[in-house]
Design an enzyme around this catalytic site. Structure first.
Site, PDB file in Angstrom:
ATOM      1  NE  ARG A  11      -3.723   0.517   0.177  1.00 34.34           N
ATOM      2  CZ  ARG A  11      -4.978   0.543   0.588  1.00 34.34           C
ATOM      3  NH1 ARG A  11      -5.645  -0.585   0.766  1.00 34.34           N
ATOM      4  NH2 ARG A  11      -5.605   1.673   0.811  1.00 34.34           N
ATOM      5  CE  LYS A  44       2.367   0.080   4.086  1.00 37.33           C
ATOM      6  NZ  LYS A  44       2.723  -1.187   4.745  1.00 37.33           N
TER       7      LYS A  44
HETATM    8  C1  26W Z   1      -9.660   1.200  10.315  1.00 42.84           C
HETATM    9  C2  26W Z   1      -8.751   1.237   9.133  1.00 42.84           C
HETATM   10  C3  26W Z   1      -7.662   0.249   9.264  1.00 42.84           C
HETATM   11  C4  26W Z   1      -7.706  -0.930   8.543  1.00 42.84           C
HETATM   12  C5  26W Z   1      -6.705  -1.843   8.653  1.00 42.84           C
HETATM   13  C6  26W Z   1      -6.609   0.513  10.105  1.00 42.84           C
HETATM   14  C7  26W Z   1      -5.612  -0.416  10.217  1.00 42.84           C
HETATM   15  C8  26W Z   1      -5.669  -1.585   9.504  1.00 42.84           C
HETATM   16  C9  26W Z   1      -4.607  -2.607   9.657  1.00 42.84           C
HETATM   17  C10 26W Z   1      -4.308  -2.814  11.106  1.00 42.84           C
HETATM   18  C11 26W Z   1      -3.423  -2.204   8.859  1.00 42.84           C
HETATM   19  C12 26W Z   1      -2.615  -3.369   8.420  1.00 42.84           C
HETATM   20  O1  26W Z   1      -2.922  -4.008   7.436  1.00 42.84           O
HETATM   21  N1  26W Z   1      -1.533  -3.627   9.135  1.00 42.84           N
HETATM   22  C13 26W Z   1      -0.498  -4.490   8.623  1.00 42.84           C
HETATM   23  O2  26W Z   1      -0.670  -5.800   9.132  1.00 42.84           O
HETATM   24  C14 26W Z   1       0.268  -6.681   8.557  1.00 42.84           C
HETATM   25  C15 26W Z   1      -0.053  -8.080   9.043  1.00 42.84           C
HETATM   26  O3  26W Z   1       0.238  -8.196  10.392  1.00 42.84           O
HETATM   27  C16 26W Z   1       1.683  -6.270   8.896  1.00 42.84           C
HETATM   28  O4  26W Z   1       2.574  -7.127   8.236  1.00 42.84           O
HETATM   29  C17 26W Z   1       1.934  -4.838   8.459  1.00 42.84           C
HETATM   30  O5  26W Z   1       3.205  -4.412   8.913  1.00 42.84           O
HETATM   31  C18 26W Z   1       0.856  -3.929   9.021  1.00 42.84           C
HETATM   32  O6  26W Z   1       0.990  -2.614   8.507  1.00 42.84           O
END
Ligand code: 26W
Length: 819
Positions: free
Chosen positions: A552, A557
């Site tokens: 993303r 990043k």
């Molecule tokens: C509410 C919006 C939203 C949606 C998704 C906020 C945050 C997220 C996730 C927590 C973001 C995410 O995808 N985090 C990623 O998770 C991966 C799996 O553990 C990690 O490898 C990534 O470093 C991390 O950014």
């Protein structure tokens, strides 16, 4: 091969072919040779489903008869990608299918391409969930997924005039061939209304919830096929529908119209996936989605449990619920609600069960991504759930005050409801028995900073489970050539047990083997060059080094740092063309989507494309430098990129990326990591050794120090570092500006005081690229490093991760269904 085995294969092939033809007739009422590619694809899936469903039924029976403890992995995203190829591999039917179709003159790989990606996720968190359910099934663990059946997945990205344009992803257009609608398993979910405790005649209190709206949750089940083990688990996708009795056509015109409006509102619940990751936005529909799938999931688990296993007292011994980040955190109060209001349990018993059932994984420490909901919104949407959260909080704070008398500051810091909002991460910590981070450094930061108070309150609750990826998709399926080569060297045992990849180390000095490794890489590079030519018209050189950053698009990043470095190289060559003799021909590739509302991320994409257009069309440089932005990054594109990569860019600011998982996919395909000591890069570097990766940049503690002392100045860096000065100026004027300058990026960098230290890390990043060059020029040295990376990648298989979850958190045991 013995005659017996050959005969059996011929028989199986013939029977499969017969089945396929019969299915084609049955589905489309046409002869098979009149079918379109799409129809052939549908026919093949239907045929394969017949083989899967036998094992599916057998697996469920086994779980039931043996009273196995089962895990439910709740996640608001599952980024599955395509399923046909991987399902055939896991069923051990790929070769037979390929041959059976070949007899009919059908190329199976053409049928694979018909399948749309199930893109029910944004990025890392969603793809992790998909890898995890593959590992659960492949390890023979009783574990299922629970999520939303979004009608539209993550948008499709097109690049028009160098900019991202979002197109709706209508992935269900031709139906989802793998799903089974289970109308009989529908449950009701209630929203809104009034909830209060009313006194009964005998003086006791009873919950009353009235005036709510009912939404029907209908499950669509997708079989999740284990690798060569006959196990088939379930991924349950919940769809929001209008309740049956609602569909009546009687009533006044106004009543009918109101019903129609309401029906749109209901369908909206599961209509689309929120395209944000790492930035939280408090939208009512999102909260509705969260409660919708969590309530449906919890209710169906309890119903199923009661039907099979009886006594609710043993619930936590037989059921584990895992919440993937905080989006499913309402599973905690929802389970309390069901146990108390529906099953008549007392608070303390219900609380014990709930805490022992639920476990939570945190995926981010970025404060802007931590979910909080305004009290009013929460209370209006789910009044009974809010009451329960209030009670959980009151009891929790009472305990905290006992443990830390006179420490109201701490009470405030940990309160689930505080300053007008509900803190979902705090609810998740209080209501679960285990909280884990996703890489060592991330779990340490959680304990030492983000959740320090909670770690003190609940010693032992916090733990680490470093992420992993399924080697079945990311190596066996995506890179069959490398897989065969590995088989030749160390036998195929690694396919069942990826830790055996370590045996490859015996070949690290075997130049004949290393040459073969190089050939495989080259084949993928040529293939990718062809794909790029067809898609974007750019000609790239398969002899150049492929340096790839895919994820993303987000400031932390630092895709910006990468493209600024490309601009820097371009400038060097333009200023002094003779420098080319010292340079390595390189192709820099980028792919990734930006959240539609994230302006800086979208400008980063435009900058990359502007630079690509200048660089690729400039004869002075394009014999040694190319830049490509690949459209529409997703699972299917990723499968083409990792096998072709030489260098894996993992350049987030230290302390910001929780883990990263593309770093593992690159490594498993033999790419060398160029990265900071962030997320799982730290463990990758530990595993392969400093000689087999290139590390640069500030360390996490140095970043923390700058944040604390406030001594960092973007302007000072800019004024004292000519390399940065030049490229940053070029955001405003110069060759790359083209269709409009990049003053927003420029302003962002200075106004945020370069919040992710791009300027500070720039020189060290330049040096890292120089190091890469040195390594690459030593052919066998490079290939040896590549092999060492593959050999150590077994640690990063999600089979290892899931075994740890199973043992340390869920307490579930594998089953054996092999005859
Ligand atoms: C509410 C919006 C939203 C949606 C998704 C906020 C945050 C997220 C996730 C927590 C973001 C995410 O995808 N985090 C990623 O998770 C991966 C799996 O553990 C990690 O490898 C990534 O470093 C991390 O950014």
């Amino acid at each position: 091969m013995s005659v017996g085995i050959i005969n059996k294969q011929i028989e199986e092939r013939a029977s499969l072919q017969k089945n396929f033809l019969k299915t084609a007739n049955m589905l489309f009422g046409k002869d098979w040779n009149e079918l379109t590619k799409e129809e052939l694809y549908q026919t093949l899936v239907r045929t394969v489903r017949q083989y899967i469903s036998e094992n599916w039924i057998m697996t469920n029976k086994y779980y039931e008869e043996n009273q196995c403890k089962e895990v439910y992995y709740f996640s608001i995203e599952f980024l599955l990608g395509r399923l046909l190829n991987t399902n055939l591999i896991n069923l051990d039917m790929k070769e037979i299918c390929k041959e059976a179709l070949k007899d009919l003159n059908i190329d199976i790989t053409e049928l694979f391409k018909q399948e749309p990606d199930a893109g029910l996720g944004n990025g890392g968190l969603g793809r992790l969930a998909a890898c995890f359910i593959d590992s659960l099934a492949s390890l023979g663990l009783p574990g299922h997924g629970c999520t939303i059946r979004y009608q539209y997945g993550l948008f499709e990205q097109k690049i028009i005039d160098n900019q991202q344009v979002e197109i709706p992803d209508n992935w269900l257009k031709n139906g989802f061939a793998w799903e089974y609608r289970k109308a009989d398993k529908e449950v009701d979910v209630h929203f809104g209304g009034n909830a209060y405790m009313a006194q009964q005649e005998d003086g006791s209190l009873k919950l009353v919830h009235e005036g709510y709206n009912t939404v029907a949750a209908v499950p669509y089940d997708v079989p999740i096929v284990g690798y060569h083990n006959n196990v088939v688990n379930t991924l349950r996708l919940w769809n929001a529908e209008v309740p049956q009795d609602f569909a009546s056509l009687s009533g006044t015109r106004e009543q009918l119209q109101e019903r129609l409006r309401q029906s749109y509102r209901v369908q909206a619940i599961t209509s689309c996936l929120y395209p944000e990751d790492s930035s939280y936005e408090g939208k009512m529909l999102r909260l509705t989605q969260e409660y919708f799938f969590v309530s449906a999931g919890v209710q169906s688990i309890v119903r199923h449990y009661k039907r099979r296993k009886g006594d609710l007292k043993d619930f936590a011994k037989k059921i584990a619920i895992h919440i993937n980040d905080t989006h499913p955190a309402m599973a905690i109060p929802e389970l309390m609600r069901v146990l108390i209001d529906q099953e008549g349990m007392d608070w303390d018993t219900a609380w014990d069960i709930t805490k022992n059932t639920v476990a939570y994984t945190n995926h981010t420490i970025m404060p802007e991504a931590l979910e909080t909901w305004p009290i009013d919104m929460f209370k209006n949407l789910v009044p009974r759930i809010y009451m329960i959260v209030e009670e959980i909080n009151a009891r929790f704070l009472e305990d905290v005050r006992k443990q830390y008398p006179n420490d109201e500051d701490r009470v405030r810091r940990v309160s689930i409801i505080q300053d007008g909002v509900v803190h979902m991460a705090r609810l998740s910590v209080v209501g679960s028995h285990s909280v884990n981070g996703v890489a060592k450094i991330h779990s340490d930061i959680l304990k030492a900073h983000t959740m320090r108070d909670f770690d003190e309150i609940y010693p032992g609750k916090f733990n680490n489970k470093t992420n992993g990826i399924t080697h079945r998709r990311w190596l066996i399926a995506a890179n069959p050539q490398l897989s065969s080569l590995i088989d030749e060297a160390i036998s195929d045992k690694w396919r069942k047990d990826p830790s055996r990849l370590i045996d490859l180390l015996d070949y690290k000095d075997d130049t004949a083997f290393l040459d073969k490794l190089a050939e495989v890489k080259k084949e993928h590079k040529i293939y990718l060059a062809g794909h790029i030519k067809r898609r974007s018209g750019f000609t790239i050189d398969p002899n150049s080094l492929y340096d790839i950053q895919v994820k993303r698009i987000h400031s932390y990043k630092r895709q910006i740092m990468n493209i600024l470095h490309v601009m820097h190289i371009y400038n060097l060559i333009k200023a002094n063309p003779s420098i080319k003799s010292e340079m390595l021909p390189r192709t820099y590739m980028f792919a990734g989507k930006a959240a539609p509302g994230y302006h800086i991320a979208k400008e980063t994409i435009r900058l990359i494309n502007n630079v690509a257009n200048i660089v690729n069309n400039d004869k002075d440089v394009n014999d040694c430098l190319h830049v490509v932005f690949l459209e529409n990054y997703g699972v299917t594109l990723a499968e083409k990129l990792f096998p072709a990569a030489d260098v894996s860019e993992q350049i987030s600011l230290a302390g910001k990326e929780a883990s990263g998982t593309s770093n593992m996919k690159f490594m498993m395909n033999g790419a060398i990591t160029l990265g900071t000591l962030d997320g799982a890069n730290v463990e990758i570097c530990d595993a392969v050794g400093e000689d087999n990766c290139v590390i640069f940049g500030l360390k996490e503690h140095e970043v923390m120090e700058y944040y604390k002392n406030g001594l960092y100045s973007a302007w000072t860096e800019y004024n004292t570092n000519p390399a940065i000065h030049n490229v940053v100026d070029e955001l405003l004027t110069g060759p790359f500006v083209g269709n409009g300058d990049f003053h927003d990026l420029h302003n962002y960098l200075f106004n945020s005081n370069d919040e992710y230290f791009v300027f500070k890390d720039f020189n060290s990043y330049i040096d890292a690229h120089v190091k890469i060059r040195g390594k690459y020029l030593d052919r066998y040295g490079w290939l040896k490093s590549s092999l060492i990376n593959i050999a150590h990648s077994g640690i990063f298989s999600s089979d290892r991760t899931i075994s740890e979850y199973a043992k340390d958190i869920w307490n579930v045991e594998p089953i054996n269904l092999l005859k």
